[in-house]
Design a protein around this motif. Structure first.
Motif, mmCIF file in Angstrom:
data_model
loop_
_atom_site.group_PDB
_atom_site.id
_atom_site.type_symbol
_atom_site.label_atom_id
_atom_site.label_comp_id
_atom_site.label_asym_id
_atom_site.label_seq_id
_atom_site.Cartn_x
_atom_site.Cartn_y
_atom_site.Cartn_z
ATOM 1 N N ASP A 107 -60.017 151.572 70.843
ATOM 2 C CA ASP A 107 -60.448 152.557 69.879
ATOM 3 C C ASP A 107 -61.810 152.388 69.209
ATOM 4 O O ASP A 107 -61.995 152.395 68.006
ATOM 5 N N GLY A 108 -62.456 151.515 69.889
ATOM 6 C CA GLY A 108 -64.030 151.119 69.427
ATOM 7 C C GLY A 108 -64.286 149.953 69.095
ATOM 8 O O GLY A 108 -63.357 149.235 69.033
ATOM 9 N N ARG A 109 -65.521 149.649 68.620
ATOM 10 C CA ARG A 109 -65.946 148.275 68.279
ATOM 11 C C ARG A 109 -65.633 148.129 66.847
ATOM 12 O O ARG A 109 -65.772 148.880 65.914
ATOM 13 N N HIS A 110 -64.932 147.066 66.320
ATOM 14 C CA HIS A 110 -64.379 146.645 65.001
ATOM 15 C C HIS A 110 -65.432 145.718 64.425
ATOM 16 O O HIS A 110 -66.467 145.001 64.912
ATOM 17 N N SER A 111 -65.372 145.354 62.963
ATOM 18 C CA SER A 111 -65.943 144.227 62.364
ATOM 19 C C SER A 111 -65.062 143.426 61.788
ATOM 20 O O SER A 111 -63.638 143.582 61.727
ATOM 21 N N ILE A 112 -65.393 142.267 61.962
ATOM 22 C CA ILE A 112 -64.529 141.150 61.177
ATOM 23 C C ILE A 112 -65.027 140.601 59.998
ATOM 24 O O ILE A 112 -65.975 140.108 59.744
ATOM 25 N N TYR A 113 -64.145 140.473 59.036
ATOM 26 C CA TYR A 113 -64.226 139.962 57.637
ATOM 27 C C TYR A 113 -63.592 138.826 57.465
ATOM 28 O O TYR A 113 -62.768 138.457 57.810
#
Length: 724
Positions: free
Chosen positions: A297-303
């Protein structure tokens, strides 16, 4: 603010009206008698001794300059608050901000006047001039709310603060005016209900029509709540009121005026170093970065969040960088570790957003921002993200490398011919969704990272946290669910409810067209919480029947019942007025009655008339005269006489035509020449007719019958010539 200074410090400050050398300050103090003041001069403590002078002794110009450099006008430090939510304050956000800004100005003035020997009026004048002149250091949000200050306003604010009535300083003029217009309150609200009924009954009525109908129903003057009589507002005011009424009551008006449209579009439907940090939760650092791996479902960010003392970390996967992701990361860390004292982050928009600041203030967490473009100031969390990218992310399916070169090398594992026409997911072996990536990341943190010995600690983060004796500040999860709930953005309610991530949530208390701010429940995917977009008031919970396991038919039936009940309450008065409109006089009769009442009491005098005649008009009239019919038989004449006797014939023409007048004149002239008797009336008429324009025009065309011996023959010749 610093209130005691030595002679050297005053000399170094280079203030107006004061010498710029230490010796000069000492001599100036002797001349002015500063040394004789017991309250404002003291011995300097510490090595070297000497005297210290209170800033209250400075001349006014020097005092103002000193205040400008050292006084800061800002909101008072927030007191420690309970993390549990407190609702029902009764103030809008705008009113609360106005109150806080005024209290900040009052606090700054009280600090300014402390120790002053001037009178209250002088102190107020100096402070106000400094504020308006921009010589005071003022927070930008305070300057936006209070651009100018007057001594009178300052005195009123100070009096309210002393009396303990700080809420009187809360001002929201838009909220104060709302619902208090003449058309809203006149006749105990009947005028507003009548307008609503008129609009629902006939949406095509103009503002002029509405004003006239209001005058017809309530008279030329309206009665207010206090008994005062006011004129019916002008057309322009009614236009604004109707526009606002249509916007506020759109659903109710549609229900009244367009039931089919309501059912089809609105009716409810399915839907450096930190060695000093030795205790856990003393300081956290948070940051974010795109994950070096793709998901289906796409590229995600990591917090990432790291506790500096124990090197523990928590990671949260988010589809897009936003403030709600920061809130969810904080919630996750607080639930596991407890609330921190301070959190350090950078100046990213998601970290410095107003929502994030409010969360920190509500949880009594101090925010510390690093300088722009200075990642080294938060090197711990930068290192945590790098460890994750080079350790966990490298092993993930869908890994795309840490940079463009890495990505190119991964792509080159296959030849160009093999990659031709191939999807990106196939090239990199993407197989995880965002939720699955979150599960993998959590397992990696718990089983790999926190169990591994950290070089700076000499032990694992888990053992470092277990060895601490500091109490943990726990927070009630219900409070976190409210304060840290992610915001999915602003939504407009439709007949299906609210759409979030391709799912529809039904809110019983909301109507189609309402604008709401939506918070997603992080624990229950089938539940959202909606707040009014303008006031921030709680609207209600939204339920998704698919995700919550609720029967859609039952949920829809309950929604319809609640909506029907609320709309019936909203439209009760309007329905009564509609019945009166349909059963009483028509609208056009009411309008005509008011128009008749407005007609001026003036009678127009008759005007002089003159007949307009041209040859073309005369010719047209000649053509309209019937030609002489042939002699009818005796039988026909008898039948015509019988019809005339049986019926009343109404002549089509009541006056003689110009052609008939001309023939009449010819007949009279012929009789006079033949010696036949002519009455006096006929003679007088002929004399007047001869002076008229019609006789003169025909005399020019056919010849003057007075000069012609045989006028009948002249007329026959002229007529025959004319017929040719």
């Amino acid at each position: 603010m610093k209130e005691w200074c030595t002679a050297r410090e005053l000399a170094d400050a280079s203030l107006a009206s004061l010498p710029d050398t230490e010796r000069g300050i000492q001599l100036f103090a002797q001349r002015e008698g500063w040394n004789d003041s017991v309250a404002y001069v003291r011995r300097r403590s510490g090595r070297g001794g000497g005297l210290e002078y209170n800033v209250s002794l400075l001349p006014p110009s020097a005092r103002v300059e000193f205040e400008r450099r050292h006084r800061v006008v800002q909101a008072p430090e927030p007191a420690a608050v309970n993390v549990a939510p407190t609702l029902g304050s009764g103030l809008s956000d705008r009113a609360a901000r106005e109150r806080d800004a005024r209290l900040a100005v009052v606090a700054a003035f009280q600090a300014f006047e402390r120790g002053q020997r001037l009178g209250n009026a002088s102190r107020s004048k100096i402070f106000v001039d400094a504020y308006n002149g921009g010589t005071l250091i003022i927070d930008a949000w305070i300057r936006d709310l209070i651009p100018q200050l007057s001594p009178r306003s300052l005195a009123r604010w100070c009096a309210a603060r002393r009396a303990g009535r700080a809420d009187r300083l809360a001002v929201d003029r838009a909220a104060a005016r709302k619902g208090k217009g003449v058309l809203d309150v006149a006749c105990n609200g009947r005028v507003r209900a009548y307008l609503l009924a008129l609009i629902a009954h006939n949406p095509h009525l103009s503002a002029q029509h509405l004003r006239t109908l209001l005058r017809s129903e309530f008279g030329d003057q309206l009665t207010l709540a206090d008994g005062q009589l006011v004129e019916v507002p002008p057309v322009r005011t009614i236009q604004h009121a109707v526009a606002k009424l249509k916007k506020d009551e759109e659903v109710a008006l549609t229900k009244l005026s367009h039931p089919d449209r309501y059912r089809s579009t609105m009716a409810p439907s399915g839907v450096g170093t930190y060695r000093w940090v030795s205790e856990p939760n003393t300081l956290w650092m948070i940051d974010a970065s795109p994950v070096d791996a793709l998901c289906v479902d796409g590229r995600h960010s990591i917090y990432a969040a790291i506790d500096i003392a124990t090197r523990r970390q928590k990671l949260y996967v988010s589809r897009t960088p936003r403030a709600s992701a920061v809130a969810l990361l904080i919630r996750k860390a607080i639930m596991a570790w407890g609330a921190p004292d301070k959190i350090k982050t950078d100046n990213g928009s998601d970290f410095v957003a107003n929502d994030t600041k409010r969360l920190f203030a509500a949880l009594d967490i101090e925010m510390e921002l690093s300088d722009a473009y200075s990642p080294q100031q938060k090197g711990h969390v930068e290192r945590v993200i790098k460890t994750f990218q080079h350790d966990c992310a490298t092993l993930l399916p869908g890994f795309v490398g840490h940079n463009v070169a890495d990505r190119k090398r991964i792509e080159d594992r296959k030849s160009f011919a093999a990659r031709l026409g191939e999807e990106t997911a196939e090239t990199f072996g993407v197989s995880l969704t965002g939720a699955e990536l979150q599960a993998v990341v959590d397992r990696w943190v718990d089983t790999v990272y926190e169990q591994r010995t950290h070089s700076a600690l000499g032990m694992s983060p888990m053992l470092a946290a277990a060895g601490s004796k500091r109490p943990i500040r726990t927070v009630d999860p219900r409070a976190l669910d409210l304060l840290l709930m992610p915001v999915t953005g602003m939504r407009t309610v439709t007949k299906f409810g609210i759409r979030v991530d391709n799912f529809h949530y039904v809110i019983n208390a909301a109507f189609p067209g309402d604008r709401v701010m939506v918070r997603q429940d992080p624990i229950d995917a089938g539940r959202i919480i909606a707040f009014d977009a303008d006031s921030g008031a709680y609207v209600g919970d939204g339920i998704c029947p698919e995700l919550a396991g609720v029967d859609p038919a039952e949920l829809l039936r309950a929604k319809r019942e609640i909506t029907t009940e609320k709309l019936a309450e909203k439209t009760r008065e309007a329905r009564k007025e509609i019945k009166k409109l349909t059963s009483g006089r028509s609208l056009i009769e009411r309008v005509l009655e008011v128009a008749q009442r407005d007609m001026p009491n003036v009678i127009a005098l008759p005007k002089r008339e003159e007949k307009h005649e041209t040859p073309a008009i005369s010719a047209a009239l000649d053509a309209m005269v019937p030609r002489e019919a042939p002699q009818a038989s005796a039988e026909v004449l008898a039948m015509q006489a019988k019809l005339i006797a049986e019926e009343t014939v109404v002549p089509l023409r009541t006056a003689e035509t110009p052609h008939q007048l001309w023939q009449r004149a010819l007949n009279v002239i012929a009789r006079m020449r033949a010696g036949e008797p002519v009455s006096a009336d006929e003679a007088m008429w002929l004399g007047g007719y001869r002076e008229g324009p019609d006789f003169k025009a025909r005399a020019l065309m056919h010849g003057d019958p007075i000069e012609t011996k045989n006028p009948a023959a002249s007329w026959t010749d002229a007529a025959g010539q004319q017929s040719l």
